[in-house]
Design a protein around this motif. Structure first.
Motif, PDB file in Angstrom:
ATOM      1  N   LEU A   1       0.838  -1.214   0.000  1.00  0.00           N
ATOM      2  CA  LEU A   1       0.000   0.000   0.000  1.00  0.00           C
ATOM      3  C   LEU A   1       0.867   1.255   0.000  1.00  0.00           C
ATOM      4  O   LEU A   1       0.533   2.236  -0.675  1.00  0.00           O
ATOM      5  N   VAL A   2       1.969   1.214   0.734  1.00  0.00           N
ATOM      6  CA  VAL A   2       2.902   2.351   0.710  1.00  0.00           C
ATOM      7  C   VAL A   2       3.488   2.515  -0.694  1.00  0.00           C
ATOM      8  O   VAL A   2       3.571   3.633  -1.220  1.00  0.00           O
ATOM      9  N   ALA A   3       3.873   1.403  -1.305  1.00  0.00           N
ATOM     10  CA  ALA A   3       4.414   1.455  -2.666  1.00  0.00           C
ATOM     11  C   ALA A   3       3.368   1.988  -3.642  1.00  0.00           C
ATOM     12  O   ALA A   3       3.685   2.802  -4.517  1.00  0.00           O
ATOM     13  N   ALA A   4       2.112   1.548  -3.490  1.00  0.00           N
ATOM     14  CA  ALA A   4       1.038   2.049  -4.367  1.00  0.00           C
ATOM     15  C   ALA A   4       0.883   3.557  -4.197  1.00  0.00           C
ATOM     16  O   ALA A   4       0.624   4.277  -5.174  1.00  0.00           O
ATOM     17  N   GLY A   5       1.056   4.054  -2.974  1.00  0.00           N
ATOM     18  CA  GLY A   5       1.008   5.497  -2.748  1.00  0.00           C
ATOM     19  C   GLY A   5       2.137   6.220  -3.468  1.00  0.00           C
ATOM     20  O   GLY A   5       1.930   7.286  -4.063  1.00  0.00           O
ATOM     21  N   VAL A   6       3.329   5.620  -3.440  1.00  0.00           N
ATOM     22  CA  VAL A   6       4.470   6.208  -4.155  1.00  0.00           C
ATOM     23  C   VAL A   6       4.185   6.228  -5.654  1.00  0.00           C
ATOM     24  O   VAL A   6       4.434   7.229  -6.332  1.00  0.00           O
ATOM     25  N   PHE A   7       3.625   5.130  -6.166  1.00  0.00           N
ATOM     26  CA  PHE A   7       3.311   5.058  -7.590  1.00  0.00           C
ATOM     27  C   PHE A   7       2.234   6.081  -7.963  1.00  0.00           C
ATOM     28  O   PHE A   7       2.300   6.716  -9.017  1.00  0.00           O
ATOM     29  N   ALA A   8       1.232   6.233  -7.103  1.00  0.00           N
ATOM     30  CA  ALA A   8       0.168   7.210  -7.374  1.00  0.00           C
ATOM     31  C   ALA A   8       0.731   8.630  -7.398  1.00  0.00           C
ATOM     32  O   ALA A   8       0.341   9.443  -8.248  1.00  0.00           O
ATOM     33  N   LEU A   9       1.643   8.932  -6.479  1.00  0.00           N
ATOM     34  CA  LEU A   9       2.267  10.253  -6.494  1.00  0.00           C
ATOM     35  C   LEU A   9       3.051  10.482  -7.782  1.00  0.00           C
ATOM     36  O   LEU A   9       3.016  11.576  -8.349  1.00  0.00           O
ATOM     37  N   GLY A  10       3.738   9.446  -8.258  1.00  0.00           N
ATOM     38  CA  GLY A  10       4.453   9.557  -9.524  1.00  0.00           C
ATOM     39  C   GLY A  10       3.512   9.830 -10.675  1.00  0.00           C
ATOM     40  O   GLY A  10       3.800  10.641 -11.563  1.00  0.00           O
ATOM     41  N   ALA A  11       2.351   9.194 -10.662  1.00  0.00           N
ATOM     42  CA  ALA A  11       1.362   9.413 -11.715  1.00  0.00           C
ATOM     43  C   ALA A  11       0.790  10.824 -11.636  1.00  0.00           C
ATOM     44  O   ALA A  11       0.598  11.484 -12.662  1.00  0.00           O
ATOM     45  N   ILE A  12       0.544  11.284 -10.425  1.00  0.00           N
ATOM     46  CA  ILE A  12      -0.002  12.640 -10.257  1.00  0.00           C
ATOM     47  C   ILE A  12       1.016  13.675 -10.725  1.00  0.00           C
ATOM     48  O   ILE A  12       0.672  14.636 -11.411  1.00  0.00           O
ATOM     49  N   PHE A  13       2.279  13.471 -10.370  1.00  0.00           N
ATOM     50  CA  PHE A  13       3.319  14.397 -10.829  1.00  0.00           C
ATOM     51  C   PHE A  13       3.411  14.424 -12.348  1.00  0.00           C
ATOM     52  O   PHE A  13       3.663  15.460 -12.942  1.00  0.00           O
ATOM     53  N   SER A  14       3.198  13.263 -12.981  1.00  0.00           N
ATOM     54  CA  SER A  14       3.276  13.238 -14.448  1.00  0.00           C
ATOM     55  C   SER A  14       2.127  14.023 -15.064  1.00  0.00           C
ATOM     56  O   SER A  14       2.296  14.650 -16.106  1.00  0.00           O
ATOM     57  N   VAL A  15       0.963  14.011 -14.426  1.00  0.00           N
ATOM     58  CA  VAL A  15      -0.179  14.781 -14.930  1.00  0.00           C
ATOM     59  C   VAL A  15       0.050  16.272 -14.722  1.00  0.00           C
ATOM     60  O   VAL A  15      -0.311  17.099 -15.554  1.00  0.00           O
TER      61      VAL A  15
END
Length: 121
Positions: free
Chosen positions: A63-77
């Motif tokens: 879940l922590v890793a998924a949060g890191v991945f989601a932040l990466g996706a948000i930064f890309s947007v």
């Protein structure tokens, strides 16, 4: 979706369809694969926590890793590309988490198979 667009992009490029190449390139570039990785990691982690088949720390770590991945996706947007400096950290984190998941799932499957064979005896 990103992977499907990338695959279609190769086919369109081979066919020489310039308009399809441009459209698929935009689709592939705007739909980062990190969304798929985020969904997979979050779903598998929640399932691990809910069923109790895997160690709790693996589910929480996922879940922590998924949060890191989601932040990466948000930064890309928001304009910062996923391929930035943090990209290697995210990819490494995903690989380590997937390897751990595979090892623990393999252990659970082996344990279940052994208990079934003992019950048959």
């Amino acid at each position: 979706m990103s992977q499907a667009a990338e695959t279609a992009l190769v086919g369109a490029a081979d066919a020489g369809d310039l308009s399809a190449v441009l459209a698929l390139n935009q689709l592939q570039g705007r739909t980062p694969i990190v969304w798929s990785i985020t969904a997979l990691t979050a779903t598998a982690s929640l399932s691990a926590l809910r069923t109790g088949l895997l160690p709790k720390w693996l589910g929480v770590g996922g879940l922590v890793a998924a949060g890191v991945f989601a932040l990466g996706a948000i930064f890309s947007v928001l304009g910062r590309t996923v391929e930035g400096n943090s990209s290697l950290f995210g990819v490494g984190l995903f690989i380590v988490w997937m390897l751990l998941l595979a090892v623990f799932l393999w252990r659970v499957a082996r344990r279940v198979a052994q208990s079934e064979s003992e019950q048959e005896r």
